[in-house]
Scaffold this motif. Sequence first.
Motif, PDB file in Angstrom:
ATOM      1  N   ALA A 219     -96.623 -31.590 -16.307  1.00 22.51           N
ATOM      2  CA  ALA A 219     -97.451 -32.283 -15.314  1.00 22.51           C
ATOM      3  C   ALA A 219     -98.581 -33.093 -15.931  1.00 22.51           C
ATOM      4  O   ALA A 219     -99.210 -33.898 -15.233  1.00 22.51           O
ATOM      5  N   ALA A 220     -98.856 -32.894 -17.216  1.00 22.23           N
ATOM      6  CA  ALA A 220     -99.962 -33.607 -17.853  1.00 22.23           C
ATOM      7  C   ALA A 220     -99.710 -35.108 -17.834  1.00 22.23           C
ATOM      8  O   ALA A 220     -98.562 -35.559 -17.922  1.00 22.23           O
ATOM      9  N   PRO A 221    -100.764 -35.900 -17.679  1.00 23.03           N
ATOM     10  CA  PRO A 221    -100.589 -37.357 -17.646  1.00 23.03           C
ATOM     11  C   PRO A 221     -99.944 -37.877 -18.922  1.00 23.03           C
ATOM     12  O   PRO A 221    -100.180 -37.358 -20.015  1.00 23.03           O
ATOM     13  N   THR A 222     -99.116 -38.881 -18.775  1.00 24.33           N
ATOM     14  CA  THR A 222     -98.501 -39.535 -19.922  1.00 24.33           C
ATOM     15  C   THR A 222     -98.866 -41.008 -19.901  1.00 24.33           C
ATOM     16  O   THR A 222     -99.050 -41.595 -18.824  1.00 24.33           O
ATOM     17  N   PRO A 223     -98.982 -41.634 -21.059  1.00 25.54           N
ATOM     18  CA  PRO A 223     -99.344 -43.054 -21.076  1.00 25.54           C
ATOM     19  C   PRO A 223     -98.306 -43.886 -20.344  1.00 25.54           C
ATOM     20  O   PRO A 223     -97.108 -43.623 -20.409  1.00 25.54           O
ATOM     21  N   GLY A 224     -98.771 -44.890 -19.640  1.00 23.61           N
ATOM     22  CA  GLY A 224     -97.866 -45.778 -18.913  1.00 23.61           C
ATOM     23  C   GLY A 224     -98.570 -47.064 -18.571  1.00 23.61           C
ATOM     24  O   GLY A 224     -99.742 -47.265 -18.903  1.00 23.61           O
ATOM     25  N   ALA A 225     -97.872 -47.917 -17.897  1.00 24.14           N
ATOM     26  CA  ALA A 225     -98.452 -49.187 -17.483  1.00 24.14           C
ATOM     27  C   ALA A 225     -99.542 -48.959 -16.441  1.00 24.14           C
ATOM     28  O   ALA A 225     -99.444 -48.062 -15.608  1.00 24.14           O
ATOM     29  N   ALA A 226    -100.573 -49.775 -16.502  1.00 23.69           N
ATOM     30  CA  ALA A 226    -101.654 -49.671 -15.526  1.00 23.69           C
ATOM     31  C   ALA A 226    -101.163 -50.111 -14.156  1.00 23.69           C
ATOM     32  O   ALA A 226    -100.348 -51.037 -14.034  1.00 23.69           O
ATOM     33  N   ARG A 227    -101.657 -49.433 -13.113  1.00 23.29           N
ATOM     34  CA  ARG A 227    -101.351 -49.858 -11.746  1.00 23.29           C
ATOM     35  C   ARG A 227    -102.400 -50.878 -11.313  1.00 23.29           C
ATOM     36  O   ARG A 227    -103.603 -50.632 -11.444  1.00 23.29           O
ATOM     37  N   VAL A 228    -101.953 -52.013 -10.819  1.00 24.62           N
ATOM     38  CA  VAL A 228    -102.865 -53.077 -10.405  1.00 24.62           C
ATOM     39  C   VAL A 228    -102.596 -53.380  -8.939  1.00 24.62           C
ATOM     40  O   VAL A 228    -101.465 -53.712  -8.558  1.00 24.62           O
ATOM     41  N   PHE A 229    -103.629 -53.264  -8.112  1.00 19.86           N
ATOM     42  CA  PHE A 229    -103.504 -53.492  -6.678  1.00 19.86           C
ATOM     43  C   PHE A 229    -104.401 -54.656  -6.253  1.00 19.86           C
ATOM     44  O   PHE A 229    -105.238 -55.126  -7.022  1.00 19.86           O
ATOM     45  N   GLY A 230    -104.226 -55.091  -5.023  1.00 17.17           N
ATOM     46  CA  GLY A 230    -105.117 -56.090  -4.459  1.00 17.17           C
ATOM     47  C   GLY A 230    -104.587 -57.508  -4.591  1.00 17.17           C
ATOM     48  O   GLY A 230    -103.473 -57.760  -5.048  1.00 17.17           O
ATOM     49  N   ASN A 231    -105.443 -58.432  -4.194  1.00 14.04           N
ATOM     50  CA  ASN A 231    -105.061 -59.857  -4.246  1.00 14.04           C
ATOM     51  C   ASN A 231    -104.800 -60.277  -5.685  1.00 14.04           C
ATOM     52  O   ASN A 231    -105.532 -59.919  -6.596  1.00 14.04           O
ATOM     53  N   ALA A 232    -103.734 -61.030  -5.874  1.00  9.82           N
ATOM     54  CA  ALA A 232    -103.358 -61.433  -7.231  1.00  9.82           C
ATOM     55  C   ALA A 232    -103.125 -62.943  -7.271  1.00  9.82           C
ATOM     56  O   ALA A 232    -102.445 -63.519  -6.420  1.00  9.82           O
TER      57      ALA A 232
END
Length: 238
Positions: A219-232
């Motif tokens: 369950a420990a966090p693993t490196p991954g792509a950042a989540r980007v939300f909002g107007n783009a």
Amino acid sequence: MNVRVTVWNEYRHERHNEQVRRIYPEGMHTTIAAALRAEGFAVRTATLDEPEHGLSEEVLAATDVLIWWGHLAHDEVRDAVVERVHARVLDGMGLIVLHSGHFSKIFKRLMGTTCNLKWRVGNDRERLWVVAPGHPIAAGLGERIEIEHEEMYGEPFDVPPPETLVFVSWFSGGEVFRSGACYTRGQGRIFYFRPGHETMPTYHHPDVQRVIANAARWAAPTPGAARVFGNAAPLETR
């Protein structure tokens, strides 16, 4: 990575029930924490009656995996703390929910269902069959775990279908139960593990301790792509 674990426990039964106190004189959380420290985790504990239930913003920010045991006092957990934990799970913190924590505010919030089930406190034997032997949470186990005395939980269990089901329990009364269920919510991994009635020494069981340690690693966090939300803005312009 040295996984940072916080073991959260109501710590009510152990202070008010002599039978439970004999089994866990310093609380279930300390028994679970000691087993995890022996596996090399960095562990702290937190309990319901501490300020902010021991789950301040600072504590949660320094927690990779939160382990949760609750029973008597689900309604006493403040909604603000539930929201704080919920946000951290979506952001990547792992959550392991044990036994009667199925009725906790945080688990019901994450599942979106009642999380109800059948139960019986008796002298049942529990046999947990490993139904996903290749899963990391099953590492080091045989084909089953035998627990001589446990509380029965029976189907139907009102949760969403697990993404992976690691264990199915059979009880000597004839019932079966989905006892090891994996989910993801946002970037966080969640594992529900059924055994652990307070009047029985389940958290002293070596295989139960192994499952919790395996689950904390999974369950420990693993490196991954950042989540980007909002107007783009568009990537391409003409």
